[in-house]
Write a protein that holds these residues in place. Structure first.
Motif, short mmCIF file in Angstrom:
data_model
loop_
_atom_site.label_atom_id
_atom_site.label_comp_id
_atom_site.label_asym_id
_atom_site.label_seq_id
_atom_site.Cartn_x
_atom_site.Cartn_y
_atom_site.Cartn_z
N ARG A 82 0.64 -1.35 0.20
CA ARG A 82 -0.17 0.15 0.01
C ARG A 82 0.74 1.59 -0.01
N PHE B 12 -5.90 -8.78 5.61
CA PHE B 12 -5.33 -7.63 4.86
C PHE B 12 -4.20 -7.11 5.79
N ALA B 17 -9.62 -9.84 8.97
CA ALA B 17 -11.03 -9.51 8.38
C ALA B 17 -12.08 -10.81 8.68
N SER B 37 -22.25 -3.71 9.21
CA SER B 37 -20.99 -3.27 8.44
C SER B 37 -19.61 -3.61 8.87
N GLY B 38 -18.86 -4.13 7.96
CA GLY B 38 -17.55 -4.53 8.14
C GLY B 38 -17.22 -5.77 8.71
N GLY B 39 -18.46 -6.27 8.95
CA GLY B 39 -18.30 -7.81 9.49
C GLY B 39 -17.73 -8.95 8.39
N GLY B 40 -17.55 -8.59 7.26
CA GLY B 40 -16.88 -9.50 6.48
C GLY B 40 -17.70 -10.33 5.44
N LYS B 41 -19.01 -9.72 5.33
CA LYS B 41 -19.71 -10.61 4.11
C LYS B 41 -19.22 -10.34 3.06
N THR B 42 -18.83 -8.94 2.55
CA THR B 42 -18.10 -9.04 1.22
C THR B 42 -17.03 -10.04 0.98
N SER B 43 -16.14 -10.07 1.84
CA SER B 43 -14.84 -10.69 1.69
C SER B 43 -15.14 -12.32 1.69
N HIS B 191 -27.77 -5.77 4.68
CA HIS B 191 -27.94 -5.01 5.83
C HIS B 191 -29.23 -5.31 6.60
N1 LIG Z 1 -8.99 -4.90 0.29
C1 LIG Z 1 -8.97 -4.45 1.73
N2 LIG Z 1 -7.94 -4.34 2.38
C2 LIG Z 1 -7.82 -4.06 3.45
N3 LIG Z 1 -9.03 -4.12 4.40
C3 LIG Z 1 -10.04 -4.65 3.76
C4 LIG Z 1 -10.16 -5.10 2.31
N4 LIG Z 1 -11.37 -5.39 2.19
C5 LIG Z 1 -11.84 -5.41 3.35
N5 LIG Z 1 -11.28 -5.10 4.30
C6 LIG Z 1 -11.74 -4.96 5.57
O1 LIG Z 1 -12.34 -6.11 5.95
C7 LIG Z 1 -13.04 -5.85 6.82
C8 LIG Z 1 -14.55 -6.71 6.37
O2 LIG Z 1 -14.86 -6.14 5.22
P1 LIG Z 1 -16.09 -6.56 4.32
O3 LIG Z 1 -16.13 -5.49 3.03
O4 LIG Z 1 -15.96 -7.88 3.97
O5 LIG Z 1 -17.22 -6.16 5.22
P2 LIG Z 1 -18.90 -6.24 4.77
O6 LIG Z 1 -19.38 -7.18 6.03
O7 LIG Z 1 -19.26 -6.58 3.22
O8 LIG Z 1 -19.20 -4.61 5.19
P3 LIG Z 1 -20.33 -3.89 4.52
O9 LIG Z 1 -21.62 -4.35 4.90
O10 LIG Z 1 -20.02 -2.71 5.04
O11 LIG Z 1 -20.03 -4.06 3.00
C9 LIG Z 1 -13.56 -4.35 7.10
O12 LIG Z 1 -13.12 -3.95 8.25
C10 LIG Z 1 -12.75 -3.78 5.99
O13 LIG Z 1 -12.31 -2.80 6.20
#
Ligand SMILES: Nc1ncnc2c1ncn2[C@@H]1O[C@H](COP(=O)(O)OP(=O)(O)OP(=O)(O)O)[C@@H](O)[C@H]1O
Ligand SMILES: [Mg+2]
Lengths: 275, 361
Positions: A82, B12, B17, B37-43, B191
């Motif tokens: 980064r 990360f 995450a 939000s930020g729980g890790g769903k997208t990951s 959400h």
């Molecule tokens: N590419 C990345 N680099 C660094 N940190 C990341 C990256 N992608 C996600 N994170 C971190 O990992 C954690 C989980 O992120 P994620 O996007 O999976 O959450 P989420 O549950 O999808 O949230 P939201 O509901 O806000 O979309 C967050 O704290 C985010 O900041």
């Protein structure tokens, strides 16, 4: 007050643009058309044009190709830590920040006949400094930022989502680039390429240092103008300057057209839902 | 497609995450990933799709470890939150993209795209560009594009997040129907708990990189496995400090002077609270007298706040039920409450409700 400002603007415009250009035109045609044509068709002028053309073509091809690859890696590459990215981002602007003459000297110091690299290349019969390769390197150094600077912000703006979407639909990396990424960056690339062409043609400092300005060998149009002026060859210097000037004006018009085109494209995309 | 995730971790940099996620999903299920939000769903979704490499752990698709497979090889449809349509392609070209990649012949492509667009109600927009579409239309194009190559698994990241509330409600029911028609295994992130409960066959509650609970919406809503789930799903009355409630002697077990025993929490769902007139005759003793302190019209229900001794509670009441005014004394009957503690979680019923009628005339 307003009137004063307008007249001041006109005065400046005439002083720094119209006046020199008309001077170049009168100079070029001091001996009429035949003098002008003759100045342009002298062997050293033709040779200089050939060298300039080589440089422009090679530098543009390399810098467009490398510029695109570099931008893609800089924006999309995830192997870069980064904190490295902002550093690289700053380094790209280095050629803008340092004098081209210094760029030229760097190449001499790196590839000069007595250096390790210079000896290495010489063993293959390739001279870098005081030859075309060095001039191309110097010009590449000076013009490298143009394409990258145009492409990087656009890549950042369009984001990675569309490319990822393309991959989830089964498309290879190359197909994704061609059909998804390229249409978004093609005008920025062309814009950067035109700037590269303009600058490569006009580059003086770096090329002068690296080339040694050897007549009929390493002389570009720009360095020939310098030499002509030095030898009081008024018609010669002005004729070539006029040609460079005309090319610049055409380039600027092309750039303006491209810019307008990009703005039209952008406003089309930002007027979402209006149809 | 059967999905199994085993001991999945994702870092990360220094940030963890995803911290050890395990779950499995059967073929044909429509599963909601729900969490803050930020729980890790997208990951998690991105690791299933192969867009992100797990730091450790396995993703098993149809019984085969998929970790080494590229995105392209997985044949998973992905709908991005912002749709990610190809903006220089028409709707037709967008939807046809995945089919062209697969080298399906032209006539078949045309047929399939037109069929899909018809189904999505997008037949009119076939030659339009994305910037000429409304949000809901874009959403459906993205959906059609993902479905076109017949993926074995469909992943949707907050598919309705950018759509206004009314369209969203129609769209999610429509989505549910389309998905069950195609019979395709689907995981969607949201959400919005209403959305999750309404659409999903099964829910996975995700919090700070871990799965809190997996189950049907009904199960999770009625039998939350943790304090977090109880708090997150539905609005609940949470009892801050210890009280004695009629019919709930069990609460004593969790009290320690003026405090709940460490890590104990007590929740009362609004639908577990019944408001009755003061002169109710049926099982009057199971309830306690309380005062109405606030009444608020919610469109489809009344939102009512009550004061029971030191305790403030809220509940809702059908608009067809008898109306109460602020200041009315009522008989408040608590049917159940849920308790979470270190020694175990339980849902306790009102003990007085079970006694025979003859006990109190
Ligand atoms: N590419 C990345 N680099 C660094 N940190 C990341 C990256 N992608 C996600 N994170 C971190 O990992 C954690 C989980 O992120 P994620 O996007 O999976 O959450 P989420 O549950 O999808 O949230 P939201 O509901 O806000 O979309 C967050 O704290 C985010 O900041
Ligand atoms: Mg997310």
């Amino acid at each position: 007050m307003r009137k004063l400002l307008i007249s001041a603007t006109w005065f400046l415009f005439i002083l720094i643009i119209i006046f020199p250009i008309s001077f170049i035109v009168t100079g070029a045609f001091e001996e009429g058309w035949s003098g002008f044509i003759e100045a342009l068709t002298r062997p050293e002028a033709l040779h200089a044009m050939k060298i300039s053309l080589y440089i422009v073509v090679v530098v543009t091809i390399f810098n467009v190709g490398l510029g695109i690859l570099f931008s893609l890696e800089l924006v999309r590459g995830n192997w870069l830590a980064r904190w490295v990215k902002p550093v690289i981002n700053a380094i790209i602007d280095l050629p803008f920040a340092v004098s081209p003459v210094i760029g030229g000297f760097m190449i001499i110091l790196l590839y000069g006949p007595e250096t390790v690299l210079g000896i290495f290349f010489a063993s293959f019969g390739v001279d870098i400094v005081f030859a075309l390769p060095g001039m191309i390197l110097a010009t590449m150094f000076v013009t490298f930022p143009f394409v990258v600077r145009e492409v990087v912000p656009v890549l950042e703006e369009i984001g990675e989502d569309v490319e990822e979407a393309s991959r989830t639909l089964g498309a290879s990396k190359w197909r994704t680039f061609r059909q998804v990424t390229w249409p978004s960056i093609q005008w920025p690339v062309v814009y950067g390429a035109v700037l590269t062409i303009a600058r490569s043609l006009g580059e003086f400092g770096a090329v002068l240092v690296v080339s040694g300005n050897i007549i009929n060998q390493t002389q570009t149009v720009t360095t020939l103008v310098y030499q002509d002026a030095d030898y009081f060859n008024v018609v010669g210097a002005n004729s070539l300057a006029l040609i460079l000037c005309l090319i610049s004006i055409v380039t600027l018009l092309v750039l303006d057209g491209l810019k307008r085109r990009q703005e039209v494209l952008r406003s089309e995309h930002s007027s979402e839902g209006s149809v | 497609m059967n999905i199994q995730v085993k001991d999945l971790y994702k870092n990360f940099g220094d940030f963890q995450a995803i911290k050890g996620v395990d779950f499995s999903i059967e073929e044909g299920k429509l599963v909601g990933l729900l969490g803050p939000s930020g729980g890790g769903k997208t990951s998690i979704l991105r690791m299933l799709a192969g867009l992100e490499e797990p730091s450790s752990g396995q993703v098993i698709l149809n019984g085969k470890v998929a970790n080494g497979l590229t995105v392209q090889e997985r044949e998973i449809g992905f709908v991005f939150q912002n749709y990610a349509l190809f903006k220089h392609m028409t709707v037709f070209e967008n939807v046809a993209y995945g089919l062209k990649v697969k080298k399906v012949d032209k006539a078949r492509i045309k047929q399939r795209v037109e069929e899909l667009l018809e189904l999505m109600g997008l037949a009119q927009t076939i030659n339009k560009y994305p910037h000429q579409l409304s949000g809901g239309q874009k959403q459906r194009v993205a959906f059609a594009r993902a479905l076109a190559p017949k993926p074995k698994l469909l992943l949707l990241d907050e598919p309705f997040a950018a759509i206004d509330a009314k369209v969203r409600k129609d769209l999610r029911l429509w989505l549910r129907n389309v998905i069950s028609e195609f019979g395709i295994t689907t995981i969607f992130v949201t959400h919005d708990q209403d959305e999750a409960i309404e659409v999903a066959d099964e829910l996975l509650i995700i919090n700070s990189g871990k799965v809190e609970q997996q189950g049907t919406p009904w199960d999770i809503y009625h039998r939350p496995a943790s304090r977090f789930v109880a708090e997150f799903l539905g609005n609940s009355n949470q009892l801050i400090s210890p009280v004695t409630l009629k019919g709930f002697e069990i609460l004593q077990k969790y009290q320690d002077g003026q405090e709940w025993k460490e890590n104990s929490s007590v929740f009362i769902r609004p639908e577990w609270i019944e408001i009755r007139p003061l002169d109710v005759s049926y099982q009057k003793n199971a309830g306690e007298t309380a005062e109405v302190t606030h009444v608020h019209f919610r469109g489809d229900a009344w939102y009512i706040e009550l004061q029971l001794a030191d305790l403030k509670l809220f509940t809702s009441l059908s608009i067809n039920a008898p109306r109460y005014q602020v200041g009315d004394q009522v008989n408040l009957l608590i049917h159940k409450l849920s308790i979470f503690s270190d020694v175990g979680n339980e849902i306790a019923g009102n003990s007085l409700l079970n006694v025979s009628l003859s006990y109190h005339i």
